[in-house]
Each structure stands twice: as C-alpha cells, then as structure tokens.
Motif scaffolding. Structure first.
Motif, mmCIF file in Angstrom:
data_model
loop_
_atom_site.group_PDB
_atom_site.id
_atom_site.type_symbol
_atom_site.label_atom_id
_atom_site.label_comp_id
_atom_site.label_asym_id
_atom_site.label_seq_id
_atom_site.Cartn_x
_atom_site.Cartn_y
_atom_site.Cartn_z
ATOM 1 N N THR A 5 0.843 -1.199 0.000
ATOM 2 C CA THR A 5 0.000 0.000 0.000
ATOM 3 C C THR A 5 0.880 1.251 0.000
ATOM 4 O OG1 THR A 5 -0.093 0.238 2.410
ATOM 5 C CG2 THR A 5 -1.775 -1.191 1.380
ATOM 6 N N LYS A 6 0.295 2.348 -0.412
ATOM 7 C CA LYS A 6 1.013 3.624 -0.388
ATOM 8 C C LYS A 6 1.320 4.039 1.050
ATOM 9 C CE LYS A 6 -1.078 4.995 -4.690
ATOM 10 N NZ LYS A 6 -2.093 5.787 -5.357
ATOM 11 N N GLU A 7 0.437 3.689 1.948
ATOM 12 C CA GLU A 7 0.650 4.009 3.367
ATOM 13 C C GLU A 7 1.861 3.264 3.914
ATOM 14 O OE1 GLU A 7 -3.285 5.015 2.051
ATOM 15 O OE2 GLU A 7 -2.355 3.033 2.054
ATOM 16 N N GLU A 8 1.997 2.003 3.529
ATOM 17 C CA GLU A 8 3.142 1.194 3.949
ATOM 18 C C GLU A 8 4.442 1.776 3.371
ATOM 19 O OE1 GLU A 8 4.120 -3.558 4.051
ATOM 20 O OE2 GLU A 8 3.297 -2.779 2.188
ATOM 21 N N LEU A 9 4.398 2.187 2.119
ATOM 22 C CA LEU A 9 5.560 2.795 1.473
ATOM 23 C C LEU A 9 5.954 4.102 2.166
ATOM 24 C CD1 LEU A 9 7.617 2.896 -0.868
ATOM 25 C CD2 LEU A 9 5.848 4.064 -2.217
ATOM 26 N N LEU A 10 4.981 4.951 2.435
ATOM 27 C CA LEU A 10 5.257 6.227 3.100
ATOM 28 C C LEU A 10 5.782 6.002 4.515
ATOM 29 C CD1 LEU A 10 5.281 9.295 3.050
ATOM 30 C CD2 LEU A 10 2.867 9.250 3.732
ATOM 31 N N ALA A 11 5.239 5.040 5.218
ATOM 32 C CA ALA A 11 5.721 4.732 6.572
ATOM 33 C C ALA A 11 7.194 4.313 6.519
ATOM 34 C CB ALA A 11 4.872 3.639 7.210
ATOM 35 N N ARG A 12 7.553 3.529 5.523
ATOM 36 C CA ARG A 12 8.959 3.133 5.370
ATOM 37 C C ARG A 12 9.829 4.359 5.082
ATOM 38 N NH1 ARG A 12 13.474 0.915 6.711
ATOM 39 N NH2 ARG A 12 14.791 0.254 4.997
ATOM 40 N N ALA A 13 9.388 5.224 4.189
ATOM 41 C CA ALA A 13 10.152 6.434 3.845
ATOM 42 C C ALA A 13 10.368 7.299 5.081
ATOM 43 C CB ALA A 13 9.436 7.218 2.758
ATOM 44 N N LYS A 14 9.369 7.412 5.917
ATOM 45 C CA LYS A 14 9.479 8.238 7.120
ATOM 46 C C LYS A 14 10.520 7.691 8.094
ATOM 47 C CE LYS A 14 5.443 11.033 7.030
ATOM 48 N NZ LYS A 14 6.230 12.247 6.947
ATOM 49 N N GLN A 15 10.823 6.396 8.001
ATOM 50 C CA GLN A 15 11.866 5.814 8.850
ATOM 51 C C GLN A 15 13.251 6.360 8.506
ATOM 52 O OE1 GLN A 15 11.473 1.563 8.413
ATOM 53 N NE2 GLN A 15 9.587 1.490 9.605
ATOM 54 N N ALA A 16 13.389 6.946 7.321
ATOM 55 C CA ALA A 16 14.678 7.528 6.915
ATOM 56 C C ALA A 16 14.874 8.933 7.480
ATOM 57 C CB ALA A 16 14.777 7.571 5.396
ATOM 58 N N GLU A 17 13.791 9.572 7.881
ATOM 59 C CA GLU A 17 13.894 10.944 8.376
ATOM 60 C C GLU A 17 14.818 11.008 9.587
ATOM 61 O OE1 GLU A 17 9.927 12.512 8.922
ATOM 62 O OE2 GLU A 17 9.462 12.282 6.784
ATOM 63 N N GLY A 18 15.747 11.975 9.535
ATOM 64 C CA GLY A 18 16.710 12.131 10.617
ATOM 65 C C GLY A 18 17.976 11.318 10.423
ATOM 66 N N LYS A 19 17.983 10.421 9.439
ATOM 67 C CA LYS A 19 19.167 9.605 9.177
ATOM 68 C C LYS A 19 20.033 10.271 8.107
ATOM 69 C CE LYS A 19 17.513 5.179 10.586
ATOM 70 N NZ LYS A 19 16.506 4.243 10.426
ATOM 71 N N THR A 20 21.324 10.020 8.198
ATOM 72 C CA THR A 20 22.243 10.522 7.185
ATOM 73 C C THR A 20 22.413 9.484 6.086
ATOM 74 O OG1 THR A 20 24.214 9.589 8.217
ATOM 75 C CG2 THR A 20 23.542 11.804 8.966
#
Length: 153
Positions: A5-20
């Motif tokens: 789902t797009k929600e699952e994809l976006l949730a994964r992308a948000k896990q990158a926030e704050g990472k280098t």
C-alpha cells in the motif's frame, strides 16, 4: 521488497527521516561518487532494497508511485528553498507530442511522487546530509489543470 500500500511505502520512507546518507548507505560508495542522482540511487538500493534501473514505469510500479530524492537548502534569512531544479522525466519529444496528457510517459511515471528531501549544506561530506522530510505528493486539482493546459500548448 514489494510494498502493498502507499501508506506502507510512506511509513517506510518516514523511517529515513533524521538519518544521514552515511547511515543509510550499504554499498560503501557514498563518498566515492559525485554523480547527479547518486544519493537517490543509495535510497533506492540501500533503503528500499530494489535494484537500480532506467525503467519507464514508476519506481514502485505496483502502486503507481515514483521516487524523487532532492536537496533543499537554508537561505541567509533562514527560509528554505530547493537547491536545484527537479527533473521529473526525460522524454522523447517527437513521440510525446503525439500523445495526450493522460497517455504520456510523463503522467504514467509521475501521477504520484514519493518526495524525500535532504538538507544540503556547503562544505560537509555527502555522507552527513540528512533526510529531513518524506511525503507522498499528489497534484492539487488547480495545479493539474495548469499542467494539462501547458501540455496542450
């Protein structure tokens, strides 16, 4: 990995926030290459786990979502702006001129875009650039009408 789902994809992308990019890169090539698009390739390969390609379909074709990883910068007054223009699609203008907007390669690839922004800072290594925001972009109807009119012209 296939995202269902797009929600699952976006949730994964948000896990990158704050990472280098240094934390995300599993290829070990972060500092060895300066090519345009290289940081996006690291996200594709190391973070989302799919092989690099030059497919005409969206990156997450089962969801109809294209991935764009792009830099922002802080201006002298503290505001934020794009560091550079964002290329959405490379087209063969001879072929595209014969297509309607809805059948164009541009629209097929870019109906929805998973935007991942990182902050560019001068004089720091690429490995220290951080992902600061991820969101699923959908064109507002009023903007889409302008884009369609531009396409006709």
């Amino acid at each position: 990995m296939i995202y269902k789902t797009k929600e699952e994809l976006l949730a994964r992308a948000k896990q990158a926030e704050g990472k280098t990019f240094g934390e995300i890169d599993k290829t070990g090539r972060i500092e060895n290459e300066k090519a345009k698009g290289h940081l996006g390739q690291i996200i594709e390969e190391s973070f989302f786990g799919y092989e690099l390609n030059s497919d005409k379909k969206p990156d997450f074709s089962n969801l109809g979502v294209e991935l764009k990883v792009t830099p922002i910068k802080r201006n002298k007054k503290g505001t934020i702006s794009a560091k550079e223009r964002l290329v959405l699609n490379i087209i063969n203008y001879h072929e595209e001129a014969e297509k309607d907007f809805e059948t164009s390669s541009f629209w097929k690839k870019n109906k929805e875009i998973l935007m991942m922004f990182y902050e560019w800072k001068p004089k720091i290594p690429r490995s220290k650039y951080k992902i600061i925001k991820s969101y699923l972009h959908k064109y507002p109807p009023e903007d889409l009408e302008i884009i369609k009119q531009d396409w006709k012209i």
